[in-house]
Design a protein around this motif. Structure first.
Motif, PDB file in Angstrom:
ATOM      1  N   ARG A   1      -5.940  -7.584   3.857  1.00 30.67           N
ATOM      2  CA  ARG A   1      -6.820  -6.541   3.347  1.00 30.67           C
ATOM      3  C   ARG A   1      -6.874  -6.518   1.820  1.00 30.67           C
ATOM      4  O   ARG A   1      -7.790  -5.951   1.242  1.00 30.67           O
TER       5      ARG A   1
ATOM      6  N   GLY B   1       0.810  -1.210   0.000  1.00 30.76           N
ATOM      7  CA  GLY B   1       0.000   0.000   0.000  1.00 30.76           C
ATOM      8  C   GLY B   1       0.846   1.264   0.000  1.00 30.76           C
ATOM      9  O   GLY B   1       0.522   2.242  -0.680  1.00 30.76           O
ATOM     10  N   THR B   2       1.942   1.259   0.745  1.00 27.24           N
ATOM     11  CA  THR B   2       2.779   2.457   0.866  1.00 27.24           C
ATOM     12  C   THR B   2       3.307   2.919  -0.481  1.00 27.24           C
ATOM     13  O   THR B   2       3.414   4.122  -0.726  1.00 27.24           O
TER      14      THR B   2
ATOM     15  N   ASP C   1       9.741  -8.988  -4.675  1.00 21.16           N
ATOM     16  CA  ASP C   1       9.105 -10.241  -4.276  1.00 21.16           C
ATOM     17  C   ASP C   1       7.838 -10.549  -5.066  1.00 21.16           C
ATOM     18  O   ASP C   1       7.345  -9.716  -5.834  1.00 21.16           O
TER      19      ASP C   1
ATOM     20  N   ASN D   1      -1.569  -8.350   5.261  1.00 21.23           N
ATOM     21  CA  ASN D   1      -1.831  -8.329   3.821  1.00 21.23           C
ATOM     22  C   ASN D   1      -3.210  -8.870   3.460  1.00 21.23           C
ATOM     23  O   ASN D   1      -3.604  -8.810   2.291  1.00 21.23           O
TER      24      ASN D   1
ATOM     25  N   HIS E   1       9.879  -6.902   8.289  1.00 20.48           N
ATOM     26  CA  HIS E   1      10.475  -7.475   7.081  1.00 20.48           C
ATOM     27  C   HIS E   1      10.767  -6.396   6.043  1.00 20.48           C
ATOM     28  O   HIS E   1      10.100  -5.363   5.991  1.00 20.48           O
TER      29      HIS E   1
ATOM     30  N   LYS F   1       3.550   0.588  11.803  1.00 21.86           N
ATOM     31  CA  LYS F   1       4.984   0.431  11.553  1.00 21.86           C
ATOM     32  C   LYS F   1       5.847   0.976  12.688  1.00 21.86           C
ATOM     33  O   LYS F   1       7.074   1.082  12.547  1.00 21.86           O
TER      34      LYS F   1
HETATM   35  C1  GLP Z   1       4.565  -6.307   1.828  1.00 21.05           C
HETATM   36  C2  GLP Z   1       5.773  -6.362   0.867  1.00 21.05           C
HETATM   37  C3  GLP Z   1       6.847  -5.414   1.306  1.00 21.05           C
HETATM   38  C4  GLP Z   1       6.187  -4.134   1.755  1.00 21.05           C
HETATM   39  C5  GLP Z   1       5.493  -4.392   3.048  1.00 21.05           C
HETATM   40  C6  GLP Z   1       4.648  -3.239   3.557  1.00 21.05           C
HETATM   41  O1  GLP Z   1       4.137  -7.507   2.283  1.00 21.05           O
HETATM   42  N1  GLP Z   1       6.345  -7.645   0.703  1.00 21.05           N
HETATM   43  O2  GLP Z   1       7.783  -5.219   0.265  1.00 21.05           O
HETATM   44  O3  GLP Z   1       7.128  -3.140   1.971  1.00 21.05           O
HETATM   45  O4  GLP Z   1       4.795  -5.619   3.032  1.00 21.05           O
HETATM   46  O5  GLP Z   1       3.442  -3.144   2.906  1.00 21.05           O
HETATM   47  P1  GLP Z   1       2.460  -1.938   3.080  1.00 21.05           P
HETATM   48  O6  GLP Z   1       3.099  -0.792   2.388  1.00 21.05           O
HETATM   49  O7  GLP Z   1       1.193  -2.387   2.405  1.00 21.05           O
HETATM   50  O8  GLP Z   1       2.304  -1.694   4.527  1.00 21.05           O
END
Ligand code: GLP
Length: 246
Positions: A167, A38-39, A67, A165, A138, A202
């Motif tokens: 969502r 999402g970011t 990934d 994830n 991660h 975060k």
């Molecule tokens: C995901 C991806 C990452 C990403 C992180 C944050 O699962 N594998 O590369 O930076 O999680 O995601 P979000 O930006 O949706 O919080």
């Protein structure tokens, strides 16, 4: 690390997008390390806007994504390939032949060979790697544990990642349990790294990067302390939440 506290998430995205656009303007055949989540969505939107405005062309750029979910067909709406098409590739003149997102459905050894070919086959390192961070700390999908993995590999996702994830899926049960990911050494080989940190979820991961001097496999993001050229874009709301002062 260069730590910038920005006014808000939008300002962080603008700065990150600008770093990519400036790079590609100066070096049209730059190799870009890309992230999903999402970011990153807004960052790609802003880069595509600059393309539409005639500010930059991406037709010579090469990209490698961090990934992809294992088992996920590329044409599924939840694949990271579809994400990249939607938010960035289909909005610009990028040549998809120059883009690499791991195939979630390919045999593992075969795909990891392709991943390494994309990372190292041209003898060039990634010029600028975009990162977000997971709630678990991660980067890419390198989950915390007793040890981290250096090279590209298949990683088992932690329950907190599956939950975060979910969502993007109809139900948490639909979230794949494994993913192909760049390893920690692959990420740290990039010439420059920019990480955007935003959102209360975060807070702990951001603390592990900014509030102490420790490097631990329990917080993969903390390994960025080893890199020579990392830009951290942290919005004011998150900086205040963790009590970080510039
Ligand atoms: C995901 C991806 C990452 C990403 C992180 C944050 O699962 N594998 O590369 O930076 O999680 O995601 P979000 O930006 O949706 O919080």
């Amino acid at each position: 690390m260069k730590i910038t506290i920005t006014e808000n998430y939008e300002a962080s995205c603008q700065q990150a997008a600008k770093m990519f656009v400036e790079l590609v303007k100066n070096k049209p055949d730059a190799k870009l390390g890309l992230a999903t989540g999402g970011t990153a969505e807004r960052i790609y939107e802003l880069m595509a806007k600059d393309y539409e405005a005639g500010e930059v062309k991406f037709n010579k750029a090469k990209t490698v994504n961090l990934d992809e979910y294992r088992g996920m067909p590329a044409d599924s709406p939840q694949s990271y390939r579809s994400y990249m098409d939607h938010w960035f590739f289909d909005r610009t003149d990028i040549d998809k032949a120059n883009t690499y997102v791991a195939s979630g459905t390919a045999p593992v050894e075969e795909e990891l060979a392709k991943f390494n070919e994309a990372l190292y086959g041209d003898g060039k390192y990634i010029d600028l790697q975009l990162l977000g961070v997971g709630v678990s700390g991660h980067i890419g999908f390198n989950e915390p544990g007793d040890f981290l993995t250096a090279g590209a590999h298949v990683e088992a996702l932690l329950p907190s990642t599956i939950e975060a994830n979910a969502r993007f899926f109809d139900s948490p049960d639909d979230v794949p349990r494994e993913a192909f990911t760049m390893g920690m050494a692959d990420i740290l080989k990039a010439e420059r790294i920019v990480i955007v940190m935003s959102g209360d979820a975060k807070a702990d991961a951001t603390k592990a990067l900014l509030m102490d001097d420790k490097i631990s496999a329990k917080w993969p993001v903390s390994f960025l302390k080893l890199h020579r050229d990392v830009t951290v874009l942290l919005d004011k709301a998150l900086a205040d939440k963790i009590g970080y002062k510039a």
